[in-house]
Design a protein around this motif. Structure first.
Motif, PDB file in Angstrom:
ATOM      1  N   LEU A   1      69.433 -32.755  87.327  1.00 22.14           N
ATOM      2  CA  LEU A   1      69.207 -33.216  86.231  1.00 22.14           C
ATOM      3  C   LEU A   1      67.389 -33.707  86.053  1.00 22.14           C
TER       4      LEU A   1
ATOM      5  N   LYS B   1      65.888 -33.642  82.536  1.00 23.34           N
ATOM      6  CA  LYS B   1      67.199 -33.481  81.730  1.00 23.34           C
ATOM      7  C   LYS B   1      67.451 -34.488  81.582  1.00 23.34           C
TER       8      LYS B   1
ATOM      9  N   TRP C   1      69.802 -37.064  80.670  1.00 28.97           N
ATOM     10  CA  TRP C   1      71.235 -36.914  80.736  1.00 28.97           C
ATOM     11  C   TRP C   1      72.482 -38.208  80.350  1.00 28.97           C
ATOM     12  N   GLU C   2      73.684 -38.651  80.858  1.00 32.56           N
ATOM     13  CA  GLU C   2      74.512 -39.770  80.325  1.00 32.56           C
ATOM     14  C   GLU C   2      75.474 -39.776  81.216  1.00 32.56           C
TER      15      GLU C   2
ATOM     16  N   ILE D   1      78.634 -36.278  84.757  1.00 34.63           N
ATOM     17  CA  ILE D   1      76.712 -36.733  84.495  1.00 34.63           C
ATOM     18  C   ILE D   1      77.426 -35.458  83.496  1.00 34.63           C
TER      19      ILE D   1
ATOM     20  N   TYR E   1      74.658 -33.627  80.065  1.00 35.05           N
ATOM     21  CA  TYR E   1      73.431 -33.551  79.466  1.00 35.05           C
ATOM     22  C   TYR E   1      73.871 -35.092  77.446  1.00 35.05           C
TER      23      TYR E   1
END
Lengths: 227, 209
Positions: B156, B159, B161-162, B176, B178
Protein backbone atom coordinates in the motif's frame (compact mmCIF):
# COMPACT_ATOMS: atom_id res chain seq x y z
CA UNK A 1 29.61 34.62 -8.30
CA UNK A 2 31.56 31.65 -9.55
CA UNK A 3 30.26 30.21 -12.73
CA UNK A 4 29.20 26.63 -12.34
CA UNK A 5 28.83 25.85 -15.99
CA UNK A 6 30.41 26.88 -19.23
CA UNK A 7 28.87 28.80 -22.09
CA UNK A 8 27.66 27.64 -25.44
CA UNK A 9 28.25 30.01 -28.32
CA UNK A 10 27.37 29.32 -31.91
CA UNK A 11 27.75 31.90 -34.65
CA UNK A 12 26.93 30.99 -38.19
CA UNK A 13 25.71 27.51 -38.92
CA UNK A 14 26.27 24.95 -36.25
CA UNK A 15 24.94 22.37 -33.89
CA UNK A 16 25.32 21.17 -30.36
CA UNK A 17 24.16 18.21 -28.37
CA UNK A 18 22.69 19.97 -25.36
CA UNK A 19 23.45 20.04 -21.69
CA UNK A 20 23.66 22.50 -18.86
CA UNK A 21 25.18 25.90 -19.47
CA UNK A 22 25.49 29.22 -17.83
CA UNK A 23 24.88 31.21 -20.99
CA UNK A 24 23.83 30.05 -24.40
CA UNK A 25 24.17 32.33 -27.37
CA UNK A 26 23.10 31.11 -30.77
CA UNK A 27 23.41 33.42 -33.76
CA UNK A 28 22.60 32.27 -37.24
CA UNK A 29 21.28 28.80 -37.79
CA UNK A 30 21.71 26.46 -34.87
CA UNK A 31 20.38 23.03 -34.11
CA UNK A 32 20.59 21.55 -30.64
CA UNK A 33 19.84 17.87 -30.45
CA UNK A 34 19.34 17.36 -26.73
CA UNK A 35 17.74 19.15 -23.85
CA UNK A 36 19.30 22.35 -22.63
CA UNK A 37 19.33 24.02 -19.27
CA UNK A 38 20.74 27.49 -19.09
CA UNK A 39 20.69 30.59 -16.98
CA UNK A 40 20.63 32.91 -19.94
CA UNK A 41 19.63 31.80 -23.39
CA UNK A 42 19.81 34.10 -26.38
CA UNK A 43 18.87 33.01 -29.84
CA UNK A 44 19.08 35.11 -32.97
CA UNK A 45 18.14 33.83 -36.36
CA UNK A 46 17.00 30.29 -36.67
CA UNK A 47 17.16 28.10 -33.58
CA UNK A 48 16.02 24.54 -33.59
CA UNK A 49 15.84 22.66 -30.30
CA UNK A 50 15.10 18.98 -30.48
CA UNK A 51 14.65 18.48 -26.75
CA UNK A 52 13.33 20.46 -23.82
CA UNK A 53 14.60 23.87 -22.91
CA UNK A 54 14.85 25.39 -19.46
CA UNK A 55 16.12 28.88 -19.08
CA UNK A 56 15.84 31.55 -16.49
CA UNK A 57 16.16 34.28 -19.02
CA UNK A 58 15.27 33.57 -22.59
CA UNK A 59 15.52 36.03 -25.39
CA UNK A 60 14.92 35.15 -28.97
CA UNK A 61 14.76 37.06 -32.18
CA UNK A 62 13.77 35.35 -35.35
CA UNK A 63 12.61 31.82 -35.46
CA UNK A 64 12.74 29.37 -32.63
CA UNK A 65 11.46 25.85 -32.62
CA UNK A 66 11.39 23.77 -29.46
CA UNK A 67 10.32 20.17 -29.92
CA UNK A 68 9.92 19.49 -26.24
CA UNK A 69 8.58 21.70 -23.52
CA UNK A 70 9.83 25.09 -22.53
CA UNK A 71 10.28 26.24 -18.98
CA UNK A 72 11.34 29.78 -18.37
CA UNK A 73 11.68 32.56 -15.91
CA UNK A 74 11.24 35.33 -18.39
CA UNK A 75 10.80 35.10 -22.12
CA UNK A 76 11.28 37.92 -24.54
CA UNK A 77 10.49 36.91 -28.05
CA UNK A 78 10.41 38.74 -31.34
CA UNK A 79 9.42 36.64 -34.27
CA UNK A 80 8.14 33.15 -34.22
CA UNK A 81 8.27 30.67 -31.38
CA UNK A 82 6.95 27.17 -31.80
CA UNK A 83 6.78 24.82 -28.86
CA UNK A 84 5.99 21.15 -29.24
CA UNK A 85 5.19 20.62 -25.58
CA UNK A 86 4.02 22.95 -22.89
CA UNK A 87 5.17 26.41 -21.92
CA UNK A 88 5.57 27.19 -18.25
CA UNK A 89 7.07 30.22 -16.67
CA UNK A 90 6.78 33.58 -15.03
CA UNK A 91 6.47 36.14 -17.74
CA UNK A 92 6.42 36.33 -21.49
CA UNK A 93 6.70 39.44 -23.61
CA UNK A 94 5.95 38.67 -27.20
CA UNK A 95 6.19 40.52 -30.42
CA UNK A 96 5.21 38.02 -33.03
CA UNK A 97 3.75 34.58 -33.10
CA UNK A 98 3.85 31.91 -30.45
CA UNK A 99 2.32 28.48 -30.53
CA UNK A 100 2.30 25.64 -28.04
CA UNK A 101 1.03 22.13 -28.60
CA UNK A 102 0.13 21.67 -24.94
CA UNK A 103 -0.80 23.87 -21.99
CA UNK A 104 0.63 27.30 -21.45
CA UNK A 105 1.04 28.48 -17.88
CA UNK A 106 2.39 31.94 -17.24
CA UNK A 107 2.01 34.56 -14.59
CA UNK A 108 2.21 37.34 -17.11
CA UNK A 109 1.65 37.36 -20.84
CA UNK A 110 1.88 40.61 -22.71
CA UNK A 111 2.55 41.44 -26.28
CA UNK A 112 1.38 41.85 -29.79
CA UNK A 113 0.90 39.40 -32.58
CA UNK A 114 -0.75 36.05 -32.58
CA UNK A 115 -0.83 33.00 -30.40
CA UNK A 116 -2.05 29.42 -30.50
CA UNK A 117 -2.40 27.30 -27.41
CA UNK A 118 -3.62 23.78 -27.99
CA UNK A 119 -4.71 23.25 -24.45
CA UNK A 120 -5.26 25.43 -21.44
CA UNK A 121 -3.91 28.94 -21.35
CA UNK A 122 -3.59 29.65 -17.65
CA UNK A 123 -2.17 32.97 -16.62
CA UNK A 124 -2.21 35.64 -14.00
CA UNK A 125 -2.51 38.53 -16.39
CA UNK A 126 -2.86 38.50 -20.11
CA UNK A 127 -2.64 41.73 -22.06
CA UNK A 128 -2.52 41.06 -25.74
CA UNK A 129 -2.97 43.01 -28.95
CA UNK A 130 -3.95 40.77 -31.80
CA UNK A 131 -2.49 41.30 -35.24
CA UNK A 132 -3.25 37.75 -36.25
CA UNK A 133 -5.40 34.97 -34.94
CA UNK A 134 -5.38 33.98 -31.30
CA UNK A 135 -6.49 30.56 -30.33
CA UNK A 136 -6.78 28.64 -27.09
CA UNK A 137 -8.94 25.69 -26.17
CA UNK A 138 -9.46 27.01 -22.70
CA UNK A 139 -8.42 30.16 -20.91
CA UNK A 140 -8.25 30.56 -17.16
CA UNK A 141 -6.90 33.83 -15.84
CA UNK A 142 -7.04 36.46 -13.20
CA UNK A 143 -7.27 39.22 -15.78
CA UNK A 144 -7.52 39.04 -19.53
CA UNK A 145 -7.42 42.02 -21.84
CA UNK A 146 -7.62 41.38 -25.56
CA UNK A 147 -7.40 44.18 -28.08
CA UNK A 148 -7.38 44.16 -31.81
CA UNK A 149 -4.81 46.09 -33.71
CA UNK A 150 -6.23 48.73 -36.03
CA UNK A 151 -6.56 46.92 -39.26
CA UNK A 152 -4.85 48.26 -42.34
CA UNK A 153 -6.25 47.70 -45.80
CA UNK A 154 -3.90 44.84 -46.53
CA UNK A 155 -4.74 43.08 -43.34
CA UNK A 156 -8.41 43.50 -43.96
CA UNK A 157 -8.04 42.12 -47.47
CA UNK A 158 -6.03 39.16 -46.26
CA UNK A 159 -8.52 38.47 -43.52
CA UNK A 160 -11.28 38.56 -46.06
CA UNK A 161 -9.53 36.15 -48.37
CA UNK A 162 -8.31 33.79 -45.65
CA UNK A 163 -10.68 33.84 -42.71
CA UNK A 164 -8.07 31.95 -40.72
CA UNK A 165 -5.84 35.00 -40.69
CA UNK A 166 -8.40 37.30 -39.12
CA UNK A 167 -7.08 38.96 -36.00
CA UNK A 168 -9.63 37.39 -33.69
CA UNK A 169 -9.46 35.34 -30.57
CA UNK A 170 -11.06 31.93 -30.69
CA UNK A 171 -11.56 30.05 -27.47
CA UNK A 172 -13.77 27.35 -26.06
CA UNK A 173 -14.25 28.54 -22.53
CA UNK A 174 -12.83 31.63 -20.92
CA UNK A 175 -12.84 31.89 -17.15
CA UNK A 176 -11.40 34.72 -15.14
CA UNK A 177 -11.91 37.42 -12.59
CA UNK A 178 -11.60 40.31 -14.98
CA UNK A 179 -12.25 39.76 -18.66
CA UNK A 180 -12.11 42.53 -21.22
CA UNK A 181 -12.45 41.36 -24.79
CA UNK A 182 -12.66 42.55 -28.36
CA UNK A 183 -13.20 40.51 -31.49
CA UNK A 184 -13.50 37.22 -29.69
CA UNK A 185 -15.41 34.07 -30.45
CA UNK A 186 -16.05 31.89 -27.44
CA UNK A 187 -18.53 29.24 -26.41
CA UNK A 188 -18.72 30.17 -22.75
CA UNK A 189 -17.31 33.05 -20.74
CA UNK A 190 -17.45 32.88 -16.96
CA UNK A 191 -16.17 35.68 -14.85
CA UNK A 192 -16.57 38.22 -12.17
CA UNK A 193 -16.34 41.39 -14.22
CA UNK A 194 -16.90 40.80 -17.91
CA UNK A 195 -16.62 43.39 -20.65
CA UNK A 196 -17.55 42.19 -24.09
CA UNK A 197 -16.41 44.59 -26.74
CA UNK A 198 -16.92 45.08 -30.42
CA UNK A 199 -17.01 42.13 -32.76
CA UNK A 200 -17.46 39.41 -30.16
CA UNK A 201 -19.58 36.34 -30.64
CA UNK A 202 -20.19 34.52 -27.42
CA UNK A 203 -22.44 31.54 -26.79
CA UNK A 204 -23.08 32.21 -23.12
CA UNK A 205 -21.84 34.58 -20.45
CA UNK A 206 -22.01 33.85 -16.76
CA UNK A 207 -20.95 36.76 -14.62
CA UNK A 208 -20.89 37.50 -10.96
CA UNK A 209 -20.78 41.23 -10.47
CA UNK A 210 -20.70 43.18 -13.71
CA UNK A 211 -21.33 42.70 -17.40
CA UNK A 212 -20.96 45.21 -20.19
CA UNK A 213 -21.82 44.30 -23.74
CA UNK A 214 -20.93 46.45 -26.72
CA UNK A 215 -23.83 46.97 -29.14
CA UNK A 216 -21.69 45.45 -31.87
CA UNK A 217 -21.32 42.18 -30.03
CA UNK A 218 -23.49 39.12 -30.08
CA UNK A 219 -24.15 37.22 -26.90
CA UNK A 220 -26.35 34.15 -26.82
CA UNK A 221 -27.25 33.87 -23.15
CA UNK A 222 -26.49 36.12 -20.22
CA UNK A 223 -26.72 34.85 -16.71
CA UNK A 224 -25.87 36.47 -13.43
CA UNK A 225 -24.73 34.05 -10.78
CA UNK A 226 -24.39 34.39 -7.07
CA UNK A 227 -25.80 37.23 -5.08
CA UNK B 1 -19.48 8.52 -8.33
CA UNK B 2 -21.58 11.56 -9.22
CA UNK B 3 -22.24 12.71 -5.68
CA UNK B 4 -18.56 12.58 -4.89
CA UNK B 5 -17.82 15.28 -7.45
CA UNK B 6 -18.33 18.99 -7.27
CA UNK B 7 -18.53 21.27 -10.26
CA UNK B 8 -16.22 24.21 -10.54
CA UNK B 9 -19.06 26.67 -10.27
CA UNK B 10 -20.42 25.10 -7.08
CA UNK B 11 -16.94 24.94 -5.67
CA UNK B 12 -16.39 28.65 -6.20
CA UNK B 13 -19.80 29.45 -4.69
CA UNK B 14 -19.15 27.26 -1.71
CA UNK B 15 -15.64 28.41 -0.92
CA UNK B 16 -15.90 32.00 -2.04
CA UNK B 17 -12.71 31.88 -4.10
CA UNK B 18 -12.45 33.23 -7.61
CA UNK B 19 -11.53 31.70 -10.95
CA UNK B 20 -8.25 33.55 -10.87
CA UNK B 21 -7.29 32.08 -7.52
CA UNK B 22 -8.22 28.61 -8.60
CA UNK B 23 -6.12 28.81 -11.74
CA UNK B 24 -3.27 30.42 -9.87
CA UNK B 25 -3.24 27.66 -7.30
CA UNK B 26 -3.30 25.10 -10.05
CA UNK B 27 -0.36 26.79 -11.74
CA UNK B 28 1.52 26.76 -8.47
CA UNK B 29 0.67 23.09 -8.18
CA UNK B 30 -1.28 23.53 -5.00
CA UNK B 31 -4.06 21.59 -6.65
CA UNK B 32 -2.99 18.55 -8.61
CA UNK B 33 -3.83 18.27 -12.26
CA UNK B 34 -5.58 14.91 -11.77
CA UNK B 35 -8.29 16.54 -9.72
CA UNK B 36 -9.51 18.49 -12.71
CA UNK B 37 -12.02 16.11 -14.21
CA UNK B 38 -13.53 17.16 -17.49
CA UNK B 39 -17.03 16.10 -18.25
CA UNK B 40 -19.52 17.20 -20.80
CA UNK B 41 -22.79 18.50 -19.47
CA UNK B 42 -25.75 20.04 -21.21
CA UNK B 43 -24.13 23.45 -20.95
CA UNK B 44 -20.99 22.19 -22.61
CA UNK B 45 -17.75 21.16 -20.99
CA UNK B 46 -17.57 21.49 -17.27
CA UNK B 47 -14.79 20.78 -14.84
CA UNK B 48 -15.42 18.72 -11.76
CA UNK B 49 -13.38 17.96 -8.68
CA UNK B 50 -13.39 15.16 -6.17
CA UNK B 51 -15.55 16.85 -3.57
CA UNK B 52 -14.00 15.87 -0.28
CA UNK B 53 -10.43 16.24 -1.40
CA UNK B 54 -10.78 19.61 -3.03
CA UNK B 55 -12.78 21.11 -0.18
CA UNK B 56 -10.25 19.93 2.37
CA UNK B 57 -7.40 21.16 0.22
CA UNK B 58 -8.90 24.60 -0.31
CA UNK B 59 -9.57 24.85 3.41
CA UNK B 60 -5.94 24.07 4.03
CA UNK B 61 -4.74 26.58 1.48
CA UNK B 62 -6.94 29.37 2.76
CA UNK B 63 -5.94 28.81 6.37
CA UNK B 64 -2.25 28.74 5.56
CA UNK B 65 -1.87 31.25 2.78
CA UNK B 66 -1.61 34.22 5.10
CA UNK B 67 1.49 32.86 6.76
CA UNK B 68 3.22 31.26 3.82
CA UNK B 69 4.02 32.20 0.27
CA UNK B 70 2.35 30.13 -2.42
CA UNK B 71 5.61 28.42 -3.29
CA UNK B 72 6.16 27.37 0.30
CA UNK B 73 2.61 26.18 0.38
CA UNK B 74 3.17 24.12 -2.72
CA UNK B 75 6.03 22.32 -1.03
CA UNK B 76 3.84 21.59 1.91
CA UNK B 77 0.91 20.34 -0.06
CA UNK B 78 2.47 18.75 -3.08
CA UNK B 79 1.14 15.34 -3.93
CA UNK B 80 4.37 13.55 -3.19
CA UNK B 81 4.46 15.00 0.26
CA UNK B 82 7.61 15.45 2.23
CA UNK B 83 5.28 14.47 5.01
CA UNK B 84 5.75 10.82 4.08
CA UNK B 85 9.23 10.94 5.52
CA UNK B 86 8.26 12.46 8.80
CA UNK B 87 7.70 10.49 11.92
CA UNK B 88 5.28 11.53 14.57
CA UNK B 89 5.38 10.60 18.19
CA UNK B 90 2.45 8.98 19.91
CA UNK B 91 2.19 11.92 22.23
CA UNK B 92 1.82 14.31 19.35
CA UNK B 93 -0.90 12.17 17.83
CA UNK B 94 -2.88 12.53 20.99
CA UNK B 95 -2.20 16.21 21.35
CA UNK B 96 -3.28 16.96 17.84
CA UNK B 97 -6.41 14.92 18.26
CA UNK B 98 -5.55 12.61 15.42
CA UNK B 99 -6.21 9.40 17.28
CA UNK B 100 -7.87 8.71 20.59
CA UNK B 101 -6.10 7.30 23.60
CA UNK B 102 -8.08 4.12 23.32
CA UNK B 103 -6.91 3.43 19.79
CA UNK B 104 -3.36 4.32 20.55
CA UNK B 105 -3.26 2.04 23.55
CA UNK B 106 -4.77 -0.88 21.78
CA UNK B 107 -3.11 -0.63 18.38
CA UNK B 108 -0.18 1.64 18.97
CA UNK B 109 3.29 0.49 19.66
CA UNK B 110 3.09 -1.22 23.02
CA UNK B 111 6.63 -0.78 24.25
CA UNK B 112 7.17 2.93 24.43
CA UNK B 113 4.59 5.61 24.69
CA UNK B 114 7.09 7.82 22.96
CA UNK B 115 7.04 5.49 19.95
CA UNK B 116 7.49 7.07 16.58
CA UNK B 117 4.99 6.49 13.84
CA UNK B 118 5.48 6.81 10.11
CA UNK B 119 2.80 8.55 8.15
CA UNK B 120 1.46 5.23 6.90
CA UNK B 121 1.07 3.93 10.40
CA UNK B 122 -0.61 7.13 11.43
CA UNK B 123 -2.94 6.70 8.51
CA UNK B 124 -3.92 3.19 9.65
CA UNK B 125 -4.59 4.41 13.15
CA UNK B 126 -6.53 7.33 11.79
CA UNK B 127 -8.70 5.07 9.65
CA UNK B 128 -9.42 2.80 12.59
CA UNK B 129 -10.05 5.70 14.88
CA UNK B 130 -12.55 7.29 12.56
CA UNK B 131 -14.41 4.01 12.06
CA UNK B 132 -14.47 3.23 15.74
CA UNK B 133 -15.56 6.66 16.80
CA UNK B 134 -18.39 6.66 14.29
CA UNK B 135 -19.58 3.48 15.94
CA UNK B 136 -19.56 1.50 12.73
CA UNK B 137 -16.88 -0.90 13.78
CA UNK B 138 -16.22 -2.78 16.99
CA UNK B 139 -12.84 -3.37 18.55
CA UNK B 140 -12.37 -6.94 17.33
CA UNK B 141 -13.02 -5.80 13.82
CA UNK B 142 -10.55 -3.03 14.44
CA UNK B 143 -7.98 -5.69 15.27
CA UNK B 144 -8.69 -7.47 12.03
CA UNK B 145 -8.44 -4.28 10.00
CA UNK B 146 -5.25 -3.19 11.68
CA UNK B 147 -3.65 -6.56 11.07
CA UNK B 148 -4.72 -6.54 7.45
CA UNK B 149 -3.36 -3.08 6.87
CA UNK B 150 -0.08 -3.83 8.56
CA UNK B 151 0.48 -7.08 6.77
CA UNK B 152 -0.08 -5.41 3.44
CA UNK B 153 1.61 -2.15 4.21
CA UNK B 154 4.40 -2.84 1.73
CA UNK B 155 1.88 -3.11 -1.06
CA UNK B 156 0.00 0.00 0.00
CA UNK B 157 2.96 2.25 0.50
CA UNK B 158 2.81 5.38 -1.57
CA UNK B 159 -0.27 4.18 -3.44
CA UNK B 160 -3.73 5.64 -3.42
CA UNK B 161 -6.12 3.11 -2.08
CA UNK B 162 -9.65 2.77 -0.92
CA UNK B 163 -11.02 0.74 1.91
CA UNK B 164 -14.38 -0.95 1.60
CA UNK B 165 -15.88 -2.04 4.85
CA UNK B 166 -18.70 -4.49 4.25
CA UNK B 167 -20.94 -6.79 6.22
CA UNK B 168 -22.94 -9.71 4.98
CA UNK B 169 -25.16 -11.73 7.29
CA UNK B 170 -23.34 -10.19 10.20
CA UNK B 171 -19.93 -11.22 8.96
CA UNK B 172 -17.46 -8.43 8.49
CA UNK B 173 -15.00 -8.09 5.63
CA UNK B 174 -12.53 -5.50 4.57
CA UNK B 175 -11.56 -4.97 0.97
CA UNK B 176 -8.68 -2.81 -0.03
CA UNK B 177 -8.44 -1.69 -3.61
CA UNK B 178 -6.18 0.66 -5.48
CA UNK B 179 -8.03 3.86 -6.24
CA UNK B 180 -9.92 4.90 -8.25
CA UNK B 181 -12.12 1.90 -8.30
CA UNK B 182 -15.71 0.90 -8.40
CA UNK B 183 -16.90 -2.31 -6.82
CA UNK B 184 -20.22 -4.00 -7.32
CA UNK B 185 -21.66 -6.16 -4.59
CA UNK B 186 -24.50 -8.62 -4.46
CA UNK B 187 -27.71 -7.54 -2.83
CA UNK B 188 -26.98 -9.11 0.54
CA UNK B 189 -23.90 -7.01 1.12
CA UNK B 190 -24.13 -3.91 3.21
CA UNK B 191 -21.43 -1.39 2.52
CA UNK B 192 -20.83 0.04 5.95
CA UNK B 193 -18.25 2.56 4.93
CA UNK B 194 -15.93 3.43 2.15
CA UNK B 195 -12.80 5.36 2.86
CA UNK B 196 -10.58 6.96 0.27
CA UNK B 197 -7.06 7.44 1.37
CA UNK B 198 -6.71 10.63 -0.61
CA UNK B 199 -9.39 12.46 1.31
CA UNK B 200 -8.11 11.14 4.61
CA UNK B 201 -4.62 12.25 3.72
CA UNK B 202 -6.01 15.73 3.20
CA UNK B 203 -7.58 15.74 6.65
CA UNK B 204 -4.40 14.41 8.14
CA UNK B 205 -2.35 17.07 6.45
CA UNK B 206 -4.66 19.69 7.78
CA UNK B 207 -4.23 18.38 11.29
CA UNK B 208 -0.50 17.97 11.04
CA UNK B 209 0.34 21.36 9.64
Amino acid sequence: MVKQHGDLVIAGVGGASGGTYDMVRLDGVATVNGSVEARIFKGNGHVHMKGDLRAEELECNGNMNVKGSLKIGTLKAEGMVRIGGSLRGESCVLNGVISTKADCELEELTGEGAFTVNGLLSAGHVDFVLHGPGKANEIGVESLVIRQNNQGTWNRLLGGMFPKLKPELNAGTIEGDFIDLEYTNADVIRGNIVIIGEGCTVGAVEYRSQLTVHPGARVGREEKIGV
Amino acid sequence: MEENLISKKDLLDLTGISYGQLYRWKRKQLIPEEWFIRKSTFTGQETFFPRKMILARIDNIISMKDDLSLDELADKLSSAPPISKTVISGKELLERNIVSTLVLERFGKPLEAEGKYTIDEVMYLFVIDSLLSSGEMNLEEGDLLFRTLQENSARLEGKAWELFFIRKMGVTSFLIAYAPTELIFDAGVRLVNRITVGSLMEQLRGKLN
